[in-house]
Design a protein around this motif. Structure first.
Motif, PDB file in Angstrom:
ATOM      1  N   ALA A 178       0.832  -1.208   0.000  1.00 61.79           N
ATOM      2  CA  ALA A 178       0.000   0.000   0.000  1.00 61.79           C
ATOM      3  C   ALA A 178       0.868   1.260   0.000  1.00 61.79           C
ATOM      4  O   ALA A 178       0.521   2.276  -0.582  1.00 61.79           O
ATOM      5  N   LEU A 179       2.042   1.171   0.643  1.00 66.96           N
ATOM      6  CA  LEU A 179       2.945   2.320   0.728  1.00 66.96           C
ATOM      7  C   LEU A 179       3.752   2.529  -0.546  1.00 66.96           C
ATOM      8  O   LEU A 179       4.266   3.616  -0.796  1.00 66.96           O
ATOM      9  N   GLN A 196      -1.376   9.559  -1.335  1.00 63.22           N
ATOM     10  CA  GLN A 196      -1.734  10.799  -0.617  1.00 63.22           C
ATOM     11  C   GLN A 196      -2.556  10.459   0.609  1.00 63.22           C
ATOM     12  O   GLN A 196      -2.563  11.186   1.594  1.00 63.22           O
ATOM     13  N   LEU A 197      -3.322   9.372   0.479  1.00 59.35           N
ATOM     14  CA  LEU A 197      -4.211   8.959   1.567  1.00 59.35           C
ATOM     15  C   LEU A 197      -3.988   7.472   1.823  1.00 59.35           C
ATOM     16  O   LEU A 197      -4.073   6.658   0.910  1.00 59.35           O
ATOM     17  N   MET A 198      -3.678   7.148   3.066  1.00 57.59           N
ATOM     18  CA  MET A 198      -3.413   5.756   3.420  1.00 57.59           C
ATOM     19  C   MET A 198      -4.551   5.269   4.317  1.00 57.59           C
ATOM     20  O   MET A 198      -4.804   5.841   5.386  1.00 57.59           O
ATOM     21  N   LEU A 199      -5.247   4.222   3.869  1.00 54.28           N
ATOM     22  CA  LEU A 199      -6.362   3.672   4.614  1.00 54.28           C
ATOM     23  C   LEU A 199      -5.951   2.298   5.123  1.00 54.28           C
ATOM     24  O   LEU A 199      -5.620   1.411   4.334  1.00 54.28           O
ATOM     25  N   MET A 200      -5.940   2.125   6.441  1.00 60.34           N
ATOM     26  CA  MET A 200      -5.414   0.887   7.014  1.00 60.34           C
ATOM     27  C   MET A 200      -6.476   0.247   7.912  1.00 60.34           C
ATOM     28  O   MET A 200      -6.926   0.845   8.880  1.00 60.34           O
ATOM     29  N   ILE A 244       7.956   7.770   7.732  1.00 60.01           N
ATOM     30  CA  ILE A 244       7.609   7.761   6.304  1.00 60.01           C
ATOM     31  C   ILE A 244       6.380   8.637   6.044  1.00 60.01           C
ATOM     32  O   ILE A 244       6.367   9.448   5.121  1.00 60.01           O
ATOM     33  N   PHE A 245       5.357   8.514   6.883  1.00 59.90           N
ATOM     34  CA  PHE A 245       4.145   9.318   6.688  1.00 59.90           C
ATOM     35  C   PHE A 245       4.463  10.811   6.813  1.00 59.90           C
ATOM     36  O   PHE A 245       3.927  11.628   6.075  1.00 59.90           O
ATOM     37  N   ASN A 246       5.357  11.154   7.741  1.00 63.41           N
ATOM     38  CA  ASN A 246       5.780  12.553   7.879  1.00 63.41           C
ATOM     39  C   ASN A 246       6.464  13.047   6.621  1.00 63.41           C
ATOM     40  O   ASN A 246       6.161  14.129   6.117  1.00 63.41           O
ATOM     41  N   GLU A 247       7.407  12.258   6.134  1.00 65.88           N
ATOM     42  CA  GLU A 247       8.157  12.618   4.926  1.00 65.88           C
ATOM     43  C   GLU A 247       7.246  12.849   3.733  1.00 65.88           C
ATOM     44  O   GLU A 247       7.428  13.777   2.957  1.00 65.88           O
ATOM     45  N   LEU A 248       6.272  11.953   3.561  1.00 68.96           N
ATOM     46  CA  LEU A 248       5.393  12.010   2.389  1.00 68.96           C
ATOM     47  C   LEU A 248       4.191  12.925   2.620  1.00 68.96           C
ATOM     48  O   LEU A 248       3.408  13.152   1.712  1.00 68.96           O
ATOM     49  N   ALA A 249       4.034  13.426   3.856  1.00 72.67           N
ATOM     50  CA  ALA A 249       2.847  14.203   4.248  1.00 72.67           C
ATOM     51  C   ALA A 249       1.560  13.447   3.925  1.00 72.67           C
ATOM     52  O   ALA A 249       0.571  14.011   3.454  1.00 72.67           O
TER      53      ALA A 249
END
Ligand code: ADP
Ligand code: MG
Length: 207
Positions: A144-145, A150-154, A176-181
């Protein structure tokens, strides 16, 4: 920012239950969604992904309308730039770990990094049947990553991981989420599982 307002009738025994939700999610924020089993958490993620359609509702992502039932707009899932970690993983039985990731991206350096942060480097030539439950779950997260969504649904993404692996993985994912916003929505029926994940909390259910 994502603005969501949705009404969806849920198929329940006895009938009559509806999921009504109005919420805003800031870009780059993490939201932990919890609530009882059957409350509609999975259905909510699927509506955001465009896999399930609500009777009534509107979803706007950074000014782009993904769904507007009044104007008959319903953007297909592949155009929404979403990463989805399914509760049952939904892996491809005939693909190795590396092939799952190569199917999602051509960025080999990114694949290497994802494998390294999840401790999966030694399993790259394994197919799902030769992975443990926890390894399969990590692969579902990596896949998924891989597209840098832009939007990660887990959906219950850490249920098969032991505590030690979970804590390390959560810390890597937060970087990683911080880096990619990336804007992240994580569903769990058990909030304490997500203790080390910084974020807002949203309850889904009656009450
Ligand atoms: P949770 O993930 O919170 O446990 P679910 O979203 O899986 O809950 O399911 C909530 C209820 O919605 C269940 O009763 C289920 O039968 C029903 N449901 C699941 N998918 C759909 C759908 N596409 N349309 C209507 N109802 C659904
Ligand atoms: Mg569910």
């Amino acid at each position: 920012m994502i603005t969501v307002s949705i009404e969806k009738k849920l198929r329940t025994y006895g009938g009559g239950q509806a999921l009504k939700l109005a919420a805003e999610f800031l870009t780059g924020s993490v939201t932990k969604i919890y609530g009882p089993s059957g409350a509609g958490k999975t259905t909510l993620l699927k509506m955001l992904a465009g896999l399930v359609r609500p009777e009534k509702g509107k979803i706007v992502f950074n000014g782009e309308t993904w769904l507007d039932t009044e104007r008959n707009i319903d953007m297909p899932p592949q155009k929404r730039k979403i990463g989805f970690v399914f509760q049952d993983y939904a892996l491809f039985p005939n693909m190795t770990v590396r092939e799952h990731l190569q199917y999602a991206t051509h960025d080999d350096a990114w694949i290497q990094r994802l494998l390294a942060v999840s401790n999966m480097t030694t399993f790259t030539s394994h197919k799902p049947a030769y992975l443990s439950g926890g390894q399969q779950q990590r692969l579902a997260i990596l896949r998924a990553l891989a597209t840098k969504p832009q939007l990660m649904l887990m959906d219950e993404p850490f249920s098969a991981l032991d505590t030690q692996i979970k804590i390390v993985l959560i810390s890597e994912l937060q970087h990683i989420f911080n880096e990619l916003a990336t804007t992240v929505l994580i569903v769990s029926h058990n909030l304490s599982e997500l203790e080390s994940f910084d974020g807002n909390v949203l309850y889904v259910g009656n009450q």
